[in-house]
Structures are given as structure tokens and as C-alpha cells.
Design an enzyme around this catalytic site. Sequence first.
Site, PDB file in Angstrom:
ATOM      1  N   GLU A  36      -3.562   7.560  -3.988  1.00 28.64           N
ATOM      2  CA  GLU A  36      -3.389   6.266  -3.336  1.00 28.64           C
ATOM      3  C   GLU A  36      -3.161   5.170  -4.366  1.00 28.64           C
ATOM      4  O   GLU A  36      -3.844   5.122  -5.385  1.00 28.64           O
ATOM      5  CB  GLU A  36      -4.670   5.976  -2.536  1.00 28.64           C
ATOM      6  CG  GLU A  36      -4.647   4.719  -1.741  1.00 28.64           C
ATOM      7  CD  GLU A  36      -5.992   4.476  -1.058  1.00 28.64           C
ATOM      8  OE1 GLU A  36      -6.115   4.766   0.137  1.00 28.64           O
ATOM      9  OE2 GLU A  36      -6.918   4.001  -1.726  1.00 28.64           O
ATOM     10  N   TYR A  69       0.853  -1.188   0.000  1.00 26.25           N
ATOM     11  CA  TYR A  69       0.000   0.000   0.000  1.00 26.25           C
ATOM     12  C   TYR A  69       0.886   1.233   0.000  1.00 26.25           C
ATOM     13  O   TYR A  69       1.881   1.303   0.732  1.00 26.25           O
ATOM     14  CB  TYR A  69      -0.893   0.016   1.253  1.00 26.25           C
ATOM     15  CG  TYR A  69      -1.706   1.293   1.367  1.00 26.25           C
ATOM     16  CD1 TYR A  69      -3.018   1.340   0.904  1.00 26.25           C
ATOM     17  CD2 TYR A  69      -1.144   2.453   1.894  1.00 26.25           C
ATOM     18  CE1 TYR A  69      -3.748   2.515   0.970  1.00 26.25           C
ATOM     19  CE2 TYR A  69      -1.874   3.628   1.952  1.00 26.25           C
ATOM     20  CZ  TYR A  69      -3.177   3.652   1.489  1.00 26.25           C
ATOM     21  OH  TYR A  69      -3.889   4.812   1.543  1.00 26.25           O
TER      22      TYR A  69
END
Length: 392
Positions: A197, A109
Site C-alpha cells: 500500500e 491512494y
Amino acid sequence: MKIHEYQAKQLLKEFDIPIPRGDLAETPEQARMIAERLGTGTVVVKAQIHAGGRGKGGGVKLASTPQEAEKLAGQILGMKLITPQTGPEGKQVRKVLLEEGIQIKKELYLGNTIDRAACCSMIIASEAGGMEIEEVAKATPEKILREQVDPIVGLRSFQARKLAYGLGLDKSIIKQAVPLISSLYQLFQNKDCSLAEINPLVVTGDDRLLALDAKIELDDNGLYRHRELLELRDIYEEEPLEVEASEHKLSYIKLDGSVGCLVNGAGLAMATMDLIKQVGLEPANFLDVGGQASAEMVENAFRILLSDKNVKAVFINIFGGILRCDTLATGIVEAGRKLELRVPMVIRLEGTNVEQGQEILNNSGLNFTGAADMKEAAEKIAQTLNALKSAK
Ligand code: GDP
Ligand code: MN
């Protein structure tokens, strides 16, 4: 402003962040042709909606042939995709992204956002990326790495290295991760994002770092500096009432409750929503008509408010300053003449020209309940709705 994954990936590419090969389809036939062009092997069919969690909702599927890609695209296009982020009503899929299937060794992530408490941007990274990142943050918060970035100095290279090393990657991958982290930060800053993101950022079978998913939100207040980004807006993805409100320069956000609020000033609007909650109800919206609203804007606001089917009562809470109470009253009366007021309405007026405002309302024949202060108004709404409920 939110944008789609395929648009976000083009921005990543602009900043030299590697993305899978792929293209966008609006019909199953297009999907098959793209799959043929991508060549042998698996292709991924991905629903393009402004919400995450698509994998869990059945919006991300693997196809092993172009024919299968066509079939899956046919199933996904037009479907109401329900994910943990769409709410129970789901979102209709109008486009799918087709991409080469990637062999995944590891899902990481990487995200950039604003740390409002610290007044700076923050980079978040985790070795445990993928669809369960929210769970990871809850159950094993030590697996979430954070770096605050000083807005004047920018991201320091040691910070990018610290994050890359913290992800527990092999040397050759750390080498790719450091510039990638810095590129994402550049993108975040240069395009005035509120969120950028990559989840998952994957380590591929042949040891490359690749952005498999991308989610970008742009700060509306920065958009005037990026005309080209305005073209990425997809109003089909936005709440129709919010789109209409923005056309009338009203600040309106739809919520799930039953009490429609018409208020001037963001602070008063927040206080009004608090009061509604205190009497056990839920607001149907946030609506700030602003300090400079005209009677026409008030009328538009009122109409938008009433066109929400969930609205069971209306709470008008105005503190007249620059927006005078008589102007507000005129707008409400005009709207009341044109629209059918199908729900009870409680009005609290205070401030500049309050007497004139009251007089206009009282002489209008409009059906409403007055209240001396905000708290009384909220209580009257609760009483009225409870009385209606027990009458049923
Ligand atoms: P989200 O659920 O909306 O966040 O959509 P993602 O784009 O993140 O996709 C969800 C999951 O699908 C990812 O975490 C991957 O595990 C899987 N996935 C997506 N693309 C590929 C691919 O090319 N190959 C493989 N094997 N899995 C993929
Ligand atoms: Mn994802």
C-alpha cells in the site's frame, strides 16, 4: 509478516517506484547528521513502528533545520506512540526515518491486496488518499476504484490505464501512474505480499509521482521463497508471547478478552471462540496446538496461555484424533505441576483415548472442572467467572 516503512520503501525502489531521499536514525544525533546531508529545506521525521495512523498520533513531524530535526527525533524516539491502529497501549518507537520534505499538490491512494471472495488480487486506488482514506471509503465509496486481477493473466495494461485515468490526473501524471501501478503489482506478486500500500502516493509541486508512505505485509507462507525478506523481521514489533509461541511451533494469536483457550485444530479453535462469545465472554487468545502436538508442546502452550495477565479462566477444548487425549492430559498435568494455576480451568475432552485422558486428569490432583460437551464447558466458565465477580 509486517515490515517497516523504510524497508517497504526499499522494496518499492527495487521495483522502480520513486521514493523521497532519506535515511534511518536510531539517535537524535544521527537524525541531525542525516538532516544536514539531506540539505536545505524541510525534513520529515517519521516514527518507524508496525502500525499506521502515525501522523494522527504525533509520529510524523516536519523540521525546518537539522537542529529541529534532532530535537523532534529526541521526542519521538523512545515515545509510546498511540495511533488508531496500535491499541491503547501504543508502541515504543526505536527508529525514525528522516526524509526530504516534499511539497504536496495532491495525495492519492494506491494499494494491492487479496480479494478473498473473488480468489484473486485486487488493486485499489483513490484520488482522495492521505490520512482519511477509511472515512472516504465509508462516506464516498464511489471515490474508491477497484480492479480485480486474474492471477493467470496478470495485470492487463488497460486495467492500469483505467485506474490511472479514473484518478482524474493531468496527462503528464497519468503517464507516470500507469507504469507505477504495474510496478506495484509486480512487487506484490513477486514478493508474495498480502498487502502493498502507498498512502499517500503524492503529486509533488513539480508534478512528479512519489511514494510518501509505504506499508507492506508479506504472506508468511511465501517467506520460504524469499530468504532475504526474512531478515526484515523485527521481533520487537511483535507480541512477545506470539514470538515465543512460534518458536514452539504453536499457532497463537493474542486477543483482548479474559478466557484463555487451548484447542487442537483451527476450526475447533474458531468454534470455541464463538461459544465463548455466545456466553457473553471474550477470548484472550486463539491457540491451536495442532494435530501432532506432543505433551511438551501442550505444556508450552499452557505456560504461554497462563503468562497472559488478562487470562481469568482457562478453557481446554480437545477433540482427540491424532493428538490423543492421554497425551494432552499428560502435558496439562506436567504443566500444572510446574506452574501455579491461578485461575479456574474447565476441560472438555472427547475422542481417541478419552478414558485414559480423563483418568490421568482425575488422578493428578489438578484443580479443574470437567464438561461433557463444548457448550456446557462454555457455560461453566461463564458461571464460574460470574460467581467470582459477585464474590468480590
Ligand atoms: P501514517 O499517518 O502512518 O499513514 O504516515 P504517513 O507517512 O502517511 O504520513 C502522514 C501524513 O504526513 C501524510 O498524509 C502527509 O500529509 C504528511 N507528510 C508526510 N511526509 C510529508 C512531507 O514530506 N511533506 C509534507 N508536507 N507532508 C508530509
Ligand atoms: Mn500513510
